[in-house]
Design a protein around this motif. Structure first.
Motif, PDB file in Angstrom:
ATOM      1  N   TYR A   1       5.005   6.405  -9.344  1.00 23.80           N
ATOM      2  CA  TYR A   1       5.896   5.635  -8.465  1.00 23.80           C
ATOM      3  C   TYR A   1       5.710   4.138  -8.702  1.00 23.80           C
ATOM      4  CZ  TYR A   1       8.371   4.125  -4.267  1.00 23.80           C
ATOM      5  OH  TYR A   1       9.248   3.519  -3.408  1.00 23.80           O
ATOM      6  N   ALA A   2       4.454   3.692  -8.755  1.00 27.20           N
ATOM      7  CA  ALA A   2       4.155   2.273  -8.975  1.00 27.20           C
ATOM      8  C   ALA A   2       4.733   1.808 -10.311  1.00 27.20           C
ATOM      9  CB  ALA A   2       2.650   2.034  -8.931  1.00 27.20           C
ATOM     10  N   ALA A   3       4.576   2.622 -11.352  1.00 29.96           N
ATOM     11  CA  ALA A   3       5.082   2.254 -12.678  1.00 29.96           C
ATOM     12  C   ALA A   3       6.603   2.136 -12.662  1.00 29.96           C
ATOM     13  CB  ALA A   3       4.640   3.286 -13.718  1.00 29.96           C
ATOM     14  N   ARG A   4       7.247   3.041 -11.954  1.00 22.58           N
ATOM     15  CA  ARG A   4       8.715   3.026 -11.933  1.00 22.58           C
ATOM     16  C   ARG A   4       9.269   1.859 -11.129  1.00 22.58           C
ATOM     17  NH1 ARG A   4      11.410   7.546  -9.731  1.00 22.58           N
ATOM     18  NH2 ARG A   4       9.493   8.271  -8.759  1.00 22.58           N
TER      19      ARG A   4
ATOM     20  N   PRO B   1       7.662  10.087  -3.071  1.00 22.48           N
ATOM     21  CA  PRO B   1       8.274  11.412  -3.254  1.00 22.48           C
ATOM     22  C   PRO B   1       7.579  12.201  -4.368  1.00 22.48           C
ATOM     23  CG  PRO B   1       9.640   9.717  -4.258  1.00 22.48           C
ATOM     24  CD  PRO B   1       8.498   9.001  -3.596  1.00 22.48           C
ATOM     25  N   PRO B   2       7.851  13.506  -4.433  1.00 18.38           N
ATOM     26  CA  PRO B   2       7.288  14.320  -5.519  1.00 18.38           C
ATOM     27  C   PRO B   2       7.858  13.881  -6.868  1.00 18.38           C
ATOM     28  CG  PRO B   2       8.406  15.699  -3.889  1.00 18.38           C
ATOM     29  CD  PRO B   2       8.734  14.295  -3.560  1.00 18.38           C
TER      30      PRO B   2
ATOM     31  N   VAL C   1       0.852  -1.184   0.000  1.00 17.77           N
ATOM     32  CA  VAL C   1       0.000   0.000   0.000  1.00 17.77           C
ATOM     33  C   VAL C   1       0.890   1.237   0.000  1.00 17.77           C
ATOM     34  CG1 VAL C   1      -1.813   1.257   1.206  1.00 17.77           C
ATOM     35  CG2 VAL C   1      -1.824  -1.240   1.212  1.00 17.77           C
ATOM     36  N   LEU C   2       0.788   2.021  -1.061  1.00 14.82           N
ATOM     37  CA  LEU C   2       1.559   3.263  -1.146  1.00 14.82           C
ATOM     38  C   LEU C   2       0.703   4.403  -0.632  1.00 14.82           C
ATOM     39  CD1 LEU C   2       2.982   2.966  -4.798  1.00 14.82           C
ATOM     40  CD2 LEU C   2       4.111   2.281  -2.665  1.00 14.82           C
ATOM     41  N   ARG C   3       1.330   5.377  -0.023  1.00 15.61           N
ATOM     42  CA  ARG C   3       0.589   6.564   0.430  1.00 15.61           C
ATOM     43  C   ARG C   3       1.248   7.833  -0.097  1.00 15.61           C
ATOM     44  NH1 ARG C   3       1.250   6.591   6.934  1.00 15.61           N
ATOM     45  NH2 ARG C   3       0.369   4.506   6.971  1.00 15.61           N
ATOM     46  N   ALA C   4       0.423   8.841  -0.340  1.00 17.06           N
ATOM     47  CA  ALA C   4       0.934  10.121  -0.852  1.00 17.06           C
ATOM     48  C   ALA C   4       0.135  11.272  -0.268  1.00 17.06           C
ATOM     49  CB  ALA C   4       0.832  10.169  -2.373  1.00 17.06           C
ATOM     50  N   PHE C   5       0.797  12.426  -0.154  1.00 17.18           N
ATOM     51  CA  PHE C   5       0.062  13.662   0.172  1.00 17.18           C
ATOM     52  C   PHE C   5       0.203  14.579  -1.025  1.00 17.18           C
ATOM     53  CE2 PHE C   5       4.242  13.706   2.321  1.00 17.18           C
ATOM     54  CZ  PHE C   5       4.860  14.778   1.716  1.00 17.18           C
TER      55      PHE C   5
ATOM     56  N   GLN D   1       8.927  20.718 -18.791  1.00 20.98           N
ATOM     57  CA  GLN D   1       9.887  19.787 -19.392  1.00 20.98           C
ATOM     58  C   GLN D   1      10.463  18.845 -18.351  1.00 20.98           C
ATOM     59  OE1 GLN D   1      10.621  19.229 -22.597  1.00 20.98           O
ATOM     60  NE2 GLN D   1       8.987  20.700 -22.988  1.00 20.98           N
ATOM     61  N   ARG D   2      10.566  19.348 -17.116  1.00 26.13           N
ATOM     62  CA  ARG D   2      11.266  18.556 -16.091  1.00 26.13           C
ATOM     63  C   ARG D   2      10.370  17.565 -15.360  1.00 26.13           C
ATOM     64  NH1 ARG D   2      16.470  21.408 -13.986  1.00 26.13           N
ATOM     65  NH2 ARG D   2      16.726  22.991 -15.586  1.00 26.13           N
ATOM     66  N   TYR D   3       9.046  17.794 -15.425  1.00 26.87           N
ATOM     67  CA  TYR D   3       8.137  16.776 -14.877  1.00 26.87           C
ATOM     68  C   TYR D   3       8.135  15.634 -15.869  1.00 26.87           C
ATOM     69  CZ  TYR D   3       5.720  19.531 -11.288  1.00 26.87           C
ATOM     70  OH  TYR D   3       5.394  20.238 -10.172  1.00 26.87           O
ATOM     71  N   ARG D   4       8.475  14.435 -15.426  1.00 27.29           N
ATOM     72  CA  ARG D   4       8.453  13.279 -16.325  1.00 27.29           C
ATOM     73  C   ARG D   4       7.583  12.212 -15.721  1.00 27.29           C
ATOM     74  NH1 ARG D   4      11.351  13.193 -20.880  1.00 27.29           N
ATOM     75  NH2 ARG D   4      10.802  11.230 -21.864  1.00 27.29           N
ATOM     76  N   PHE D   5       6.639  11.714 -16.532  1.00 27.97           N
ATOM     77  CA  PHE D   5       5.691  10.720 -16.037  1.00 27.97           C
ATOM     78  C   PHE D   5       5.948   9.355 -16.672  1.00 27.97           C
ATOM     79  CE2 PHE D   5       3.794  14.872 -15.622  1.00 27.97           C
ATOM     80  CZ  PHE D   5       3.269  14.846 -14.344  1.00 27.97           C
ATOM     81  N   HIS D   6       5.769   8.316 -15.878  1.00 26.80           N
ATOM     82  CA  HIS D   6       6.009   6.936 -16.328  1.00 26.80           C
ATOM     83  C   HIS D   6       4.693   6.171 -16.330  1.00 26.80           C
ATOM     84  CE1 HIS D   6       9.762   8.497 -14.773  1.00 26.80           C
ATOM     85  NE2 HIS D   6      10.387   7.640 -15.560  1.00 26.80           N
TER      86      HIS D   6
END
Ligand SMILES: [Zn+2]
Ligand SMILES: [Zn+2]
Length: 256
Positions: free
Chosen positions: A199-202, A104-105, A85-89, A160-165
């Motif tokens: 995060y899950a994808a990475r 993490p962000p 179980v992952l958690r995020a704010f 440009q610096r936000y990279r999504f997986h």
């Protein structure tokens, strides 16, 4: 199912030309568990002992006055079939970025401290100067134009610096990950859902369910209630979800 009761997340994927979605699964149960933990320990650094807890992460501080924040849990399966179980704010003010035990962000610390923070300070300095210069003076207009240019450049650089997986092994910068060509709203990628899914994808985790809820101080009089569940947000997150969830429902594709 009405929109209010639909806490699952979904979005249109341009590559597959269809919607991808993720159900709630057991995430609500884990979210309720997290809320009970919140009531008990009243701070964000739950992996730290009470004695060495960071006062900046205490709920007294974070939820002072009318302040509140979104939290999310992602129920996942690891490669061995075990539940994680992952958690995020969603992003918190005052530079609270990385807390042990929370995903993490998406924007790296290098970018944040090397680019975002210094540029914000420059913008703040310019704003302070602007207040001192009369509005009808040439210098005022020049400074205002300068400030506009700096914040515009920062916004473009950050995109440009936000990279999504995603779950097809792909990765894209923000603009290319979005499913529409509308102007990019501020704060995309700072909510719980993108942080959790990226995060899950990475890390090779397979999401099974997602839930997001609001938390605030006990006496908050805001419209949003403490512990209230919310669907993934329309403006910032939904246009990202098609890309982020891509590859997750490949089994369904093969079946149909
Ligand atoms: Zn959002
Ligand atoms: Zn797709």
């Amino acid at each position: 199912m009405s929109r209010e009761n639909d806490f699952s997340c979904s979005g249109y994927c341009r590559d597959c030309e269809r919607e991808h979605s993720l159900p709630e699964g057991n995430a609500r149960i884990y979210a309720l568990k997290l809320m009970r933990e919140f009531e008990r320990i009243q701070r964000l650094d739950y992996l730290t002992s009470k004695a060495s807890a960071d006062p900046a992460l205490s709920f007294d501080r974070i939820f002072a006055g009318e302040q509140g924040n979104m939290f999310g849990v992602l129920e996942c399966q690891d490669e061995h079939g075990a539940t994680r179980v992952l958690r995020a704010f969603s992003s918190l003010p005052r530079g609270i970025r990385e807390v042990e035990g929370w995903v993490p962000p998406i924007l790296s610390s290098d970018t944040y401290y090397g680019l975002v923070e210094p540029t914000r300070k420059r913008i703040e300095r310019l704003s302070a100067e602007l207040e001192r210069i009369p509005i009808d003076e040439k210098a005022h207009q020049a400074r205002a134009a300068q400030r506009r240019k700096i914040s515009q450049n920062l916004f473009e650089e950050m995109q440009q610096r936000y990279r999504f997986h995603n779950f097809r092994g792909g990765s894209r910068p923000l603009r290319k990950a979005l499913s529409n060509d509308s102007p990019v709203p501020g704060g995309v990628g700072e909510c719980c859902a993108p942080k959790l899914l990226d995060y899950a994808a990475r890390y090779g985790l397979r999401p099974l369910g997602l839930a997001e809820f609001y938390w605030c101080g006990e006496n908050s009089s805001r419209h949003r209630r403490r512990g209230q569940f919310f669907p993934v947000c329309e403006s910032r997150c939904r246009p990202l979800l098609g890309f982020l969830l891509c590859g997750l429902d490949d089994d369904d594709c093969r079946r149909s």
